[in-house]
Write an enzyme that holds these catalytic residues in place. Structure first.
Site, PDB file in Angstrom:
ATOM      1  N   GLY A   1       6.288   9.229   6.780  1.00  0.00           N
ATOM      2  CA  GLY A   1       5.014   8.511   6.474  1.00  0.00           C
ATOM      3  C   GLY A   1       4.973   7.401   6.937  1.00  0.00           C
ATOM      4  CG  HIS A   2       7.458   4.399   8.596  1.00  0.00           C
ATOM      5  ND1 HIS A   2       8.609   5.068   8.780  1.00  0.00           N
ATOM      6  CD2 HIS A   2       7.143   3.440   7.828  1.00  0.00           C
ATOM      7  CE1 HIS A   2       9.749   3.741   7.948  1.00  0.00           C
ATOM      8  NE2 HIS A   2       8.884   3.296   6.810  1.00  0.00           N
TER       9      HIS A   2
ATOM     10  N   GLY B   1       1.634   1.746   2.277  1.00  0.00           N
ATOM     11  CA  GLY B   1       1.997   2.536   1.535  1.00  0.00           C
ATOM     12  C   GLY B   1       1.635   2.929   0.232  1.00  0.00           C
TER      13      GLY B   1
ATOM     14  CB  VAL C   1       4.130  10.933   3.522  1.00  0.00           C
ATOM     15  CG1 VAL C   1       4.589  12.816   4.400  1.00  0.00           C
ATOM     16  CG2 VAL C   1       2.405  10.650   4.477  1.00  0.00           C
TER      17      VAL C   1
HETATM   18  P1  AMP Z   1       9.486   0.441   5.341  1.00  0.00           P
HETATM   19  O1  AMP Z   1       9.713   0.527   6.626  1.00  0.00           O
HETATM   20  O2  AMP Z   1      10.520   1.124   4.432  1.00  0.00           O
HETATM   21  O3  AMP Z   1       9.249  -1.070   5.048  1.00  0.00           O
HETATM   22  O4  AMP Z   1       7.957   1.137   5.307  1.00  0.00           O
HETATM   23  C1  AMP Z   1       6.741   0.475   5.865  1.00  0.00           C
HETATM   24  C2  AMP Z   1       5.396   0.591   5.001  1.00  0.00           C
HETATM   25  O5  AMP Z   1       5.351   2.547   5.376  1.00  0.00           O
HETATM   26  C3  AMP Z   1       5.402   0.650   3.913  1.00  0.00           C
HETATM   27  O6  AMP Z   1       3.615  -0.041   3.723  1.00  0.00           O
HETATM   28  C4  AMP Z   1       5.813   1.325   3.294  1.00  0.00           C
HETATM   29  O7  AMP Z   1       4.950   1.679   1.655  1.00  0.00           O
HETATM   30  C5  AMP Z   1       5.597   2.018   3.635  1.00  0.00           C
HETATM   31  N1  AMP Z   1       5.510   4.006   3.443  1.00  0.00           N
HETATM   32  C6  AMP Z   1       7.264   3.945   3.541  1.00  0.00           C
HETATM   33  N2  AMP Z   1       7.431   5.114   3.031  1.00  0.00           N
HETATM   34  C7  AMP Z   1       6.288   6.064   2.475  1.00  0.00           C
HETATM   35  C8  AMP Z   1       6.001   7.224   2.444  1.00  0.00           C
HETATM   36  N3  AMP Z   1       6.334   8.359   2.304  1.00  0.00           N
HETATM   37  N4  AMP Z   1       4.639   7.754   2.620  1.00  0.00           N
HETATM   38  C9  AMP Z   1       3.990   6.474   2.512  1.00  0.00           C
HETATM   39  N5  AMP Z   1       3.688   5.280   3.208  1.00  0.00           N
HETATM   40  C10 AMP Z   1       4.885   4.883   2.697  1.00  0.00           C
END
Ligand code: AMP
Length: 283
Positions: free
Chosen positions: A38-39, A149, A178
């Site tokens: 996703g990242h 995301g 994702v």
């Molecule tokens: P985090 O590290 O979980 O704070 O997420 C960092 C960024 O990655 C944020 O903008 C989240 O929305 C995005 N993100 C996390 N999981 C996903 C995913 N499965 N699909 C798309 N973006 C994601």
């Protein structure tokens, strides 16, 4: 080549200034690390229009509540560096908590109303912490475009509102969630799940899809839709619903009838692991 890591505000600003001096646009992906596909998708999206992509990796203490998983949140900088390199990131900014929050820091950013519902209701102060760190990162990195995301729907809405209300000179782009092949939204927290919980977890997205199916079959009554969603989530073995709501896609306020664009958003505990997901409801 591995993506270089810098630790201080001064270093990231110098690197960004060099890139700008070469005429490059700056793309930015803020994360808390434990990077997954996703990242990586956000990093690749950033690389399309922006020639210099900065990824921040910072487990932000101010967005965790006192009984949340701050200390055990997964930290895996070496693996993250590989993900960043493979996805084409040019620089990782991985500051310490002291670098981001010098003692005596007293200013915070609050986005009222949007931050009160859904995750804001069960995680008091969470979005204040998110907005504060994201605005600080925007001020430090000064990107042209920043990527978030759709999985964190409320977070993305709040950041768009903050950027608009405070005239922050950055374009915010929101990229699709994702998912694993079985529908489970990728999350750094999925690694906490036991084998049984992992097997049950895709039912969260299936419940959201079933809600969309009811809407496609012309159900417009939000209380009926929410009841169906909650029943399906409650039937997942070992689940506990934090919230399961259908709200206005823009204001995040509750709705009685689906007469405006809406999103179904859920937070569900499987054991002690809290998973969130959402679906934007179409006709
Ligand atoms: P985090 O590290 O979980 O704070 O997420 C960092 C960024 O990655 C944020 O903008 C989240 O929305 C995005 N993100 C996390 N999981 C996903 C995913 N499965 N699909 C798309 N973006 C994601």
């Amino acid at each position: 080549m591995l993506t270089p890591i810098v630790r201080t505000v001064e270093e990231v600003q110098a690197a960004v200034a060099r890139a700008r001096g070469l005429g490059l646009n700056i793309g930015f992906v803020p994360t808390m690390g434990a990077l997954h596909e996703g990242h990586a998708a956000l990093i690749r999206a950033a690389g399309l229009p922006s020639a210099f992509v900065v990824v921040s990796i910072f487990v932000n203490p101010t967005q965790f509540g006192p009984n949340e998983d701050y200390s055990k949140y997964p930290r895996s900088l070496d693996a993250d560096q590989q993900v960043c390199a493979a996805a084409g990131a040019n620089l990782i900014f991985a500051p310490s908590a002291d670098e981001m929050y010098p003692t005596n820091a007293a200013a915070f950013v609050d986005v009222s109303k949007l931050g009160d519902a859904l995750c804001g209701a069960s995680r008091p102060g969470h979005f204040r912490g998110v907005c504060t760190v994201v605005l600080k990162l925007f001020n430090i990195v000064a990107p042209d475009v920043a990527y978030f995301g759709a999985k964190d729907y409320q977070q993305a809405r709040i950041i768009q509102q903050m950027v608009s209300d405070l005239n922050v000179p950055v374009i915010v782009k929101v990229e699709p969630t994702v998912r694993e092949a079985d529908g489970l939204a990728l999350s750094s927290r999925n690694r906490y799940l036991s084998a049984e919980q992992r097997a049950a977890a895709p039912s969260i997205y299936r419940a959201l899809q079933a809600t969309q199916d009811r809407v496609s079959n012309s159900e417009r009554d939000v209380s009926i839709l929410e009841a169906g969603l909650q029943t399906e989530l409650a039937a997942i073995p070992g689940s506990r619903i934090d919230y399961a709501s259908i709200v206005d896609a823009e204001t995040l306020q509750s709705l009685v009838l689906l007469v405006r664009p809406a999103v179904a958003a859920v937070a569900v505990y499987l054991g002690t692991t809290r998973l969130i997901d959402n679906i934007v409801l179409g006709k």
